[in-house]
Design an enzyme around this catalytic site. Structure first.
Site, PDB file in Angstrom:
ATOM      1  N   HIS A  96      -1.494  17.056  17.403  1.00  0.00           N
ATOM      2  CA  HIS A  96      -1.024  18.822  16.744  1.00  0.00           C
ATOM      3  C   HIS A  96      -0.068  19.138  17.653  1.00  0.00           C
ATOM      4  CE1 HIS A  96      -0.701  22.577  15.522  1.00  0.00           C
ATOM      5  NE2 HIS A  96      -1.026  22.196  14.459  1.00  0.00           N
ATOM      6  N   GLU A 128       4.408  17.537  10.024  1.00  0.00           N
ATOM      7  CA  GLU A 128       4.599  18.997  10.203  1.00  0.00           C
ATOM      8  C   GLU A 128       6.032  19.386  11.099  1.00  0.00           C
ATOM      9  OE1 GLU A 128       0.577  21.187  10.383  1.00  0.00           O
ATOM     10  OE2 GLU A 128       0.736  20.207  12.269  1.00  0.00           O
ATOM     11  N   GLY A 181      -3.126  25.686   8.374  1.00  0.00           N
ATOM     12  CA  GLY A 181      -3.592  26.640   9.445  1.00  0.00           C
ATOM     13  C   GLY A 181      -4.136  27.744   9.038  1.00  0.00           C
TER      14      GLY A 181
HETATM   15  P1  PGA Z   1       0.115  27.165   9.530  1.00  0.00           P
HETATM   16  O1  PGA Z   1       0.011  25.923  10.502  1.00  0.00           O
HETATM   17  O2  PGA Z   1      -0.497  26.769   8.231  1.00  0.00           O
HETATM   18  O3  PGA Z   1      -0.570  28.372  10.224  1.00  0.00           O
HETATM   19  O4  PGA Z   1       1.753  27.194   9.566  1.00  0.00           O
HETATM   20  C1  PGA Z   1      -0.132  24.718  10.299  1.00  0.00           C
HETATM   21  C2  PGA Z   1      -0.550  23.858  11.582  1.00  0.00           C
HETATM   22  O5  PGA Z   1      -0.494  24.062  12.487  1.00  0.00           O
HETATM   23  O6  PGA Z   1      -1.251  22.822  11.177  1.00  0.00           O
END
Ligand code: PGA
Length: 254
Positions: A97, A167, A234
């Protein structure tokens, strides 16, 4: 090729009490148990894993962890090993991550964590994504390299226990997700890179998730146009009403 949709909730360092953790799981589970077309996985902080272990049979939720040690056992203060997670009923582990990469995990560390995940018989959710973009497309080379290096120790026979979460870092925690057309292009790129490593057949089976500012409002377009196999979520995964809406929307997309 149609792959069952996968929604993974990454709670990060939330919530502040196990009572809240239990509440989120109970409400999420109540919805998830009526869904046919998707797999829902929650990744709480380590300390809450026993609270919501799927060994308590009422839960239909899959259980994931947010990280794992590069070591497997022994004198490593503060670490949590893959076999421990396995023994608590954990099925998935997130590695790579961006918030962990930010704290020092390079591709070598990510690949070591992933190796331990696979060795313990668990599945790895490998996060990849570019920090920023440039007009010359260098970010594509960097992304390709990140994927190849993160998967460097994965034997082909274990490729079916990998999920890739694409991501773009600039969309994580942001107010807007990447637009669905771009998600489509990037998911093709990630799948092509996976094919370069493991071959076309494996690449057709691997699930590619999108992560970064996903909510029930943008989920339908990202799935339909972006053609990803699900989401790594997230903030919205601990906002119970939003997450429940998200699950319903995804169920209808399938
Ligand atoms: P978010 O985070 O949905 O709050 O943008 C996604 C993640 O970090 O996997």
């Amino acid at each position: 090729m149609s792959r069952k949709k996968l929604i993974v909730g990454n709670w990060k360092m939330n919530p502040n009490s196990w009572e809240e953790a239990r509440m989120i799981v109970r409400k999420t589970n109540n919805i998830a148990k009526n869904l046919q077309n998707l797999e829902v996985v929650v990744c709480p902080p380590f300390v809450y894993i026993p609270v919501i272990s799927p060994r308590k049979k009422v839960s239909v939720l899959g259980l994931g962890a947010q990280s794992v040690s590069v070591d497997t056992e022994g004198s490593h203060t503060g670490e949590v090993g893959a076999p421990m997670l396995k023994s608590l009923g954990v099925e998935y582990v997130i590695v790579g991550h961006s918030e962990q990469r930010e704290r020092g995990d390079d591709d070598g560390v990510v690949s070591k964590r992933l190796e331990n995940v696979l060795e313990a018989g668990l599945k790895g959710i490998v996060c990849v994504g570019e920090k920023s973009r440039d007009e010359n497309g260098i970010y594509l080379d960097l992304l390709k390299e990140q994927i190849k290096k993160s998967l460097a120790n994965v034997p082909e026979k274990e490729a079916d226990r990998i999920v890739i979460a694409y991501e773009p870092i600039w969309a994580i925690g942001a107010s807007e997700a990447m637009n669905p057309e771009q998600v489509y292009e990037m998911s093709l790129f990630v799948r092509k890179t996976f094919a370069d490593i493991f071959g076309q057949e494996c690449a057709m089976k691997v699930k590619i998730l999108y992560g970064g500012a996903v909510t029930f409002r943008n989920a339908t377009d990202i799935l339909n146009i972006g053609k990803v196999d699900g989401f790594l979520v997230g903030r919205e995964s601990i906002n119970v009403s939003g997450f429940v809406e998200l699950l319903k929307v995804v169920e209808e997309c399938v």
